[in-house]
Design an enzyme around this catalytic site. Structure first.
Site, PDB file in Angstrom:
ATOM      1  N   HIS A 168      -3.659  17.629  -8.623  1.00  0.00           N
ATOM      2  CA  HIS A 168      -3.683  16.242  -8.152  1.00  0.00           C
ATOM      3  C   HIS A 168      -5.059  15.825  -7.638  1.00  0.00           C
ATOM      4  CE1 HIS A 168      -1.922  12.594  -6.442  1.00  0.00           C
ATOM      5  NE2 HIS A 168      -2.532  12.850  -5.312  1.00  0.00           N
ATOM      6  N   TYR A 194       1.651   0.557  -6.525  1.00  0.00           N
ATOM      7  CA  TYR A 194       2.237   1.823  -6.128  1.00  0.00           C
ATOM      8  C   TYR A 194       3.339   1.491  -5.130  1.00  0.00           C
ATOM      9  CZ  TYR A 194      -1.754   4.057  -8.270  1.00  0.00           C
ATOM     10  OH  TYR A 194      -2.687   4.476  -9.174  1.00  0.00           O
TER      11      TYR A 194
END
Ligand SMILES: *[C@@H]1O[C@H](CO)[C@@H](O)[C@H](O)[C@H]1NC(C)=O
Ligand SMILES: *[C@@H]1O[C@H](CO)[C@@H](O)[C@H](O)[C@H]1NC(C)=O
Ligand SMILES: *[C@@H]1O[C@H](CO)[C@@H](O)[C@H](O)[C@H]1NC(C)=O
Ligand SMILES: *[C@@H]1O[C@H](CO)[C@@H](O)[C@H](O)[C@H]1NC(C)=O
Ligand SMILES: *[C@@H]1O[C@H](CO)[C@@H](O)[C@H](O)[C@H]1NC(C)=O
Ligand SMILES: *[C@@H]1O[C@H](CO)[C@@H](O)[C@H](O)[C@H]1NC(C)=O
Ligand SMILES: *[C@@H]1O[C@H](CO)[C@@H](O)[C@H](O)[C@H]1NC(C)=O
Ligand SMILES: *[C@@H]1O[C@H](CO)[C@@H](O)[C@H](O)[C@H]1NC(C)=O
Length: 606
Positions: free
Chosen positions: A383, A202
């Site tokens: 999310h 990430y």
């Protein structure tokens, strides 16, 4: 007799539908961009129309699975034989080695054609058929399957099979929205980022938004992915930053050693593999260029370097479009759900654990600094992290459930994208919004806590609305001290409560008890403004009334008596096709169908 009936019904189908409706949505189902799907939904009729194009002159297949498994999958297989006849029918997966033709045929063929290298098959079906061997088409993230073989011998398991997560209930295409006549573009991208030799990375970096002297609206985001012959960029998220002064520079692991790289949690837009651009509705855009506006964003790019290829350099990101032609409203984003804090916990070893966070808008006005206008919610982005399996966001007014505003019961972490509502939903001051998240932790042996790292969890819904106000987030969490006490632990405050959760021995009973208690105890509701003014209240979780499933629609044709079963032994061999006495019945049916199709074509004047 059955054949005659079939013949007639197929004829009816054809004369009614010899043109395929306009299909507004499309996507490549594979990374090589060879398998192309177009589709559209008719919500009034609860009917879905598809057109699959695959690079094969043999059989092609398309359908739905439970998490990529063939067991329980629902699909159609069709093709054009070398002599021009066609075959098409509805199948299901019995186990990972066997597929079977459905007794009840619920897909209707619209057209099947082939050129030198590819086959194109158009067909439709109702969202819910009445056949237990078909899967429902819903507003959840569906797992679709496409497959094809090199010839017309349907040897399914020897074919190329691709899987993809897809949200089919898209609302509008860009062409239907109104692009401005003057616009500028600006790229939020990585700059020659060396992709680590690692499964998952990430990468985060902070980028200023365009500097403009007057107010502008951002109205569109478009992916800019470094072209490659493999899928490397898995998804991209853009978060707005409230306060630029504390942001780090450079590129680093979003959830690594430096916690500053996880700053800015308000998701503005998401893109995932296979996704396209996202344009806001006509009425609204993100304001930039005024003192109230965000000036920086955090760009988060998720790389999957599964083949551990060294030396890859990447420049992916999103391009934003902005215009001085102002839309009527500035959009705002309200972050709702469970407060991101280790008070949020999920026990290990469970197939399903629900968490709840409530937002009570009753006190918005007290910290907004001005009256709060009705919020017109037009879209949302859901999310969670890797344990998330489903989310539901529910709106209440005067203690009554108004609507399930957003839901995805088959959430896929790798397909996080902004989704528009069919119609805007008004959230009035005083309304409550409840978010429910469902997790699965069968592969975990330790507790999972709320937090920013991907190993931690979240339970969030970002609501996109207009006109914007000063509230940035409104989230709840359970009174942890009471939860710990109910689970037999001593705790005299919240901190002790949090510690005590670690001491609970988790089995299916304590898990159920924890879930029930977290739902029943008081919630602490934290409301924050864009200037970080905080207010906290208590609240509670109301029950959720499930939405009624659509009634099923039965238009099926019964399958002819003979059942065709394909293990590894193909039925449709070329020898069989030349030999009358072992000619399988369903091939006959297929050829009949081909016949009617040819009839249709001539009737349709094509
Ligand atoms: C069809 O393709 C399969 C493999 O895809 C192959 O095993 C089979 O021999 C082929 N059949 C014919 C008739 O070419
Ligand atoms: C957006 O505006 C265009 C042009 O005015 C109009 O045709 C279209 O219907 C509008 N779309 C929506 C979703 O309101
Ligand atoms: C992708 O391209 C590289 C060279 O750029 C090549 O070495 C590699 O074999 C290709 N991979 C595939 C799957 O085609
Ligand atoms: C913004 O960050 C600066 C530096 O960290 C800090 O002094 C200031 O209080 C912050 N402002 C807000 C509103 O959080
Ligand atoms: C935001 O708060 C300020 C006062 O701090 C107020 O003047 C302004 O009207 C508020 N903005 C909105 C959109 O409510
Ligand atoms: C709960 O029960 C399921 C089977 O019903 C089992 O697989 C799972 O391990 C159990 N979980 C715990 C934490 O004991
Ligand atoms: C909420 O308010 C109470 C008392 O007003 C305070 O003790 C507590 O720290 C606050 N919690 C948060 C998370 O701000
Ligand atoms: C929301 O706040 C109002 C006013 O304080 C209160 O009456 C209501 O019970 C609260 N709702 C929930 C679900 O906490």
């Amino acid at each position: 007799m059955k054949y005659l009936l079939f013949f007639i019904s197929t004829l009816c189908l054809c004369s009614g539908h010899h043109t395929i409706p306009l299909l507004r949505f499309s996507v490549f189902l594979d990374p090589r961009h060879e398998i192309y799907l177009r589709w559209d939904h008719d919500d009034e009729d609860a009917m879905m129309t598809f057109e699959l194009q695959a690079p094969s002159t043999g059989w092609v297949a398309f359908g739905f699975t439970h998490n990529k498994k063939i067991t329980g999958a629902d699909f159609v297989i069709g093709g054009v034989l070398p002599d021009g006849n066609i075959y098409f029918s509805d199948w299901h997966g019995v186990n990972e080695e066997t597929i079977l033709e459905d007794e009840s045929q619920d897909y209707e063929l619209l057209s099947l054609t082939q050129d030198a290298t590819s086959t194109t098959m158009a067909f439709q079906r109702y969202f819910r058929t009445c056949d237990q061997n078909d899967l429902d088409i819903t507003g959840d993230t569906l797992r679709v399957l496409a497959a094809y073989g090199t010839n017309d011998t349907i040897d399914f398991f020897k074919g190329r099979i691709v899987h993809k997560s897809l949200f089919l209930m898209l609302q509008s295409t860009e062409e239907e929205l109104q692009p401005p006549s003057v616009y500028h573009v600006y790229d939020l991208k990585l700059n020659d980022f060396p992709v680590p030799v690692d499964d998952t990375t990430y990468a985060c970096t902070f980028i200023p938004l365009p500097i403009v002297k007057t107010k502008h609206h951002i109205y569109k985001f478009e992916p800019q992915i470094t072209p490659r012959n493999i899928t490397l960029v898995h998804h991209i998220l853009v978060y707005a930053c409230g306060n630029a002064s504390a942001l780090p520079s450079g590129v680093s692991d979003c959830y690594g050693a430096d916690p500053a790289f996880a700053l800015c949690s308000q998701v503005v837009v998401g893109w995932a593999v296979g996704g396209g651009s996202y344009m806001f509705p006509n009425e609204t855009g993100i304001s930039i260029g005024t003192p109230l506006d965000p000036q920086w964003i955090r760009l988060e790019v998720h790389f999957s370097n599964f083949d551990l290829i060294p030396g890859l350099i990447d420049n992916s990101g999103l391009r934003l479009y902005y215009t001085p032609e102002l839309r009527p409203h500035d959009m705002g984003i309200l972050q709702t759900g469970v407060f991101i804090f280790p008070i949020h916990f999920i026990p290990p070893g469970t197939d399903s654990f629900m968490s709840y966070g409530v937002c009570n808008t009753s006190h918005f006005e007290e910290i907004n600094g001005a009256p709060v206008p009705d919020m017109h919610v037009f879209g949302y982005l859901l999310h969670t992290h890797l344990a998330g399996r489903g989310l539901r966001g529910v709106l209440y007014r005067n203690g009554q459930q108004v609507t399930i505003l957003c839901e995805d019961n088959k959430y896929d972490f790798n397909l996080q994208e902004a989704r528009n509502l069919k119609e805007t939903v008004v959230m009035k001051p005083g309304d409550e919004f409840l978010l429910e998240c469902r997790y699965q932790t069968l592969d975990r042996t330790e507790l999972t806590f709320g937090g920013p790292s991907t190993l931690n969890e979240m339970c969030l819904a970002f609501l996109f609305y207009y006109p914007r106000n000063n509230i940035s987030s409104c989230m709840g969490y359970p009174d942890i001290q009471h939860v710990a006490n109910e689970l037999g632990q001593e705790a005299s405050d919240a901190v002790e409560g949090m510690m005590a959760i670690n001491l609970v021995e988790w089995d299916n009973d304590t898990i159920k008890k924890a879930e029930k208690t977290c739902k029943e105890v008081d919630q602490i509701v934290i409301i924050k403004t864009i200037d970080e003014v905080v207010r906290n209240d208590t609240g509670f979780i109301r029950d959720i009334i499930d939405s009624e499933p659509l009634p099923c629609k039965d238009i099926s044709h019964p399958l002819a008596k003979r059942q065709a079963k394909y293990l590894t032994t193909p039925l449709l061999t070329s020898e069989a096709m030349g030999t009358k006495d072992i000619f399988p019945l369903h091939v006959l049916r297929v050829i009949l169908l081909g016949f009617t199709w040819l009839l249709c074509i001539s009737q349709g004047g094509l």
